[in-house]
Write a protein that holds these residues in place. Structure first.
Motif, PDB file in Angstrom:
ATOM      1  N   GLU A  35      -2.833   4.133   6.977  1.00  8.61           N
ATOM      2  CA  GLU A  35      -3.577   5.386   7.074  1.00  8.61           C
ATOM      3  C   GLU A  35      -2.736   6.454   7.795  1.00  8.61           C
ATOM      4  N   ILE A  36      -2.047   6.047   8.841  1.00  8.64           N
ATOM      5  CA  ILE A  36      -1.179   6.995   9.577  1.00  8.64           C
ATOM      6  C   ILE A  36      -0.056   7.498   8.656  1.00  8.64           C
ATOM      7  N   ILE A  37       0.510   6.593   7.867  1.00  5.12           N
ATOM      8  CA  ILE A  37       1.583   6.998   6.934  1.00  5.12           C
ATOM      9  C   ILE A  37       1.016   7.967   5.886  1.00  5.12           C
ATOM     10  N   LYS A  38      -0.185   7.659   5.423  1.00  2.00           N
ATOM     11  CA  LYS A  38      -0.822   8.529   4.428  1.00  2.00           C
ATOM     12  C   LYS A  38      -1.019   9.939   4.994  1.00  2.00           C
ATOM     13  N   ILE A  39      -1.471   9.997   6.229  1.00  4.02           N
ATOM     14  CA  ILE A  39      -1.689  11.296   6.889  1.00  4.02           C
ATOM     15  C   ILE A  39      -0.370  12.039   7.000  1.00  4.02           C
ATOM     16  N   CYS A  40       0.691  11.326   7.330  1.00  2.00           N
ATOM     17  CA  CYS A  40       2.004  11.936   7.466  1.00  2.00           C
ATOM     18  C   CYS A  40       2.489  12.458   6.113  1.00  2.00           C
ATOM     19  N   SER A  86       0.818  -1.227   0.000  1.00  2.00           N
ATOM     20  CA  SER A  86       0.000   0.000   0.000  1.00  2.00           C
ATOM     21  C   SER A  86       0.839   1.259   0.000  1.00  2.00           C
ATOM     22  N   LEU A  87       2.153   1.121  -0.149  1.00  2.00           N
ATOM     23  CA  LEU A  87       2.996   2.311   0.031  1.00  2.00           C
ATOM     24  C   LEU A  87       3.649   2.826  -1.247  1.00  2.00           C
ATOM     25  N   LEU A  88       3.105   2.441  -2.389  1.00  2.00           N
ATOM     26  CA  LEU A  88       3.766   2.814  -3.644  1.00  2.00           C
ATOM     27  C   LEU A  88       3.820   4.333  -3.838  1.00  2.00           C
ATOM     28  N   TRP A  89       2.869   5.034  -3.225  1.00  2.00           N
ATOM     29  CA  TRP A  89       2.771   6.491  -3.392  1.00  2.00           C
ATOM     30  C   TRP A  89       3.654   7.267  -2.405  1.00  2.00           C
ATOM     31  N   ASN A  97      -3.016   6.868  16.766  1.00  2.00           N
ATOM     32  CA  ASN A  97      -3.851   6.088  15.855  1.00  2.00           C
ATOM     33  C   ASN A  97      -4.211   6.951  14.650  1.00  2.00           C
ATOM     34  N   GLU A  98      -5.015   6.372  13.753  1.00  2.00           N
ATOM     35  CA  GLU A  98      -5.338   7.078  12.518  1.00  2.00           C
ATOM     36  C   GLU A  98      -6.240   8.292  12.776  1.00  2.00           C
ATOM     37  N   LYS A  99      -6.824   8.363  13.973  1.00  2.00           N
ATOM     38  CA  LYS A  99      -7.726   9.486  14.267  1.00  2.00           C
ATOM     39  C   LYS A  99      -6.979  10.702  14.807  1.00  2.00           C
ATOM     40  N   ASP A 100      -5.904  10.474  15.578  1.00  2.00           N
ATOM     41  CA  ASP A 100      -5.218  11.639  16.160  1.00  2.00           C
ATOM     42  C   ASP A 100      -3.845  11.935  15.536  1.00  2.00           C
ATOM     43  N   ALA A 101      -3.448  11.128  14.551  1.00  2.00           N
ATOM     44  CA  ALA A 101      -2.115  11.314  13.951  1.00  2.00           C
ATOM     45  C   ALA A 101      -1.943  12.721  13.369  1.00  2.00           C
TER      46      ALA A 101
END
Ligand code: PEP
Length: 255
Positions: A245-250, A31-34, A215-219
């Motif tokens: 999801e956390i990586i995406k937010i970052c 899931s990290l190709l982007w 978590n993905e809610k407070d990242a």
């Protein structure tokens, strides 16, 4: 100063089998190709590294502890050189769970020095077990940093990463409480000051992470308002969807 954002997953002593480890790692890797702007590190139990390193070039691998020696009569231990040879590039040191086994700042200092010699980047965990009205936790963190980084050269300091992990906010702490981005911000500013007093401008490129039940809610809140360059994630890193999801937010929060 521009510092690359990072997300580190600490799998602790999970999962039980190679098969589960590969499944979890693969689900994240696929899931990290982007990912372009975020450094992603996963720290599994080290015996999984050999297989996991073949599954992704994007994810760096890290260890969760190391012995300060090189080789020799140290039954049951694994050295930095061995971990580097195995393929890890980071090592979490001074985690509160290891400190609870009696690890001292001086032990951690020796481990940091050994890691730096072979090119492993130490992720030094600091943090208080409780907050007191007199703000004594600031001096506790200052002592942890000063003693753990004693004798580290100005040239090496940018290789170190500091993770602020208030123990009272970590998911495995009984009766834990949520830390806020404001708690993280105050400590991140304080840590930068301690580092700058000790290492001068060379510490400007050192990254500070926040860890404690992220978590993905407070990242996003921690990344936007917590004064940090990334996150150290325990429990949520064992759930591929949440971790991605956390990586995406970052990634999205990076400039
Ligand atoms: C940790 O213990 O390093 C950690 C960040 O754990 P959690 O996210 O589960 O609180």
């Amino acid at each position: 100063m521009e510092r690359k954002k990072m997300v580190v997953g600490n799998w602790k002593m999970n999962p039980l089998t190679h098969k589960e480890a590969e499944k979890l790692f693969d689900a994240v890797a696929k899931s990290l190709l982007w990912v372009k702007k975020t450094e992603v590190v996963i720290c599994p139990p080290f015996l999984y590294v050999e297989k996991l390193k073949k599954l992704s070039r994007k994810i760096f691998l890290g260890a969760q502890d190391v012995f300060p020696g090189d080789v020799g009569a140290f039954t049951g231990e694994v050295s930095s050189g061995m971990l580097y040879e195995l393929g890890t590039r980071y090592v979490i040191l001074g985690h509160s769970e290891r400190r609870s086994f009696g690890e001292s700042n001086s032990d951690i200092n020796k481990k940091i020095k050994g890691a730096l010699v072979v090119g492993l980047r130490p992720i030094l965990c600091v943090g208080e077990s409780a907050r007191d009205e007199n703000h004594g936790y600031f001096s506790l963190v200052k002592t942890q940093i000063e003693e753990c980084l004693a004798g580290i050269s100005k040239n090496s300091i940018s290789k170190v990463i500091i993770a602020y992990e208030p123990i009272w906010a970590i998911s495995s702490t009984p009766g834990r409480k949520d830390a806020t981005a404001q708690d993280s911000l105050e400590m991140a500013i304080f840590i930068r000051k301690v580092l700058s007093d000790k290492f001068g401008k060379d510490s400007g490129s050192l990254r500070i992470l926040y860890g404690g039940s992220v978590n993905e809610k407070d990242a996003l809140e921690f990344l936007k308002n917590g004064g940090v360059d990334g996150l150290l994630v325990g429990k949520a890193s064992l759930d591929a969807k949440k971790f991605v999801e956390i990586i995406k937010i970052c990634e999205q929060s990076s400039k």
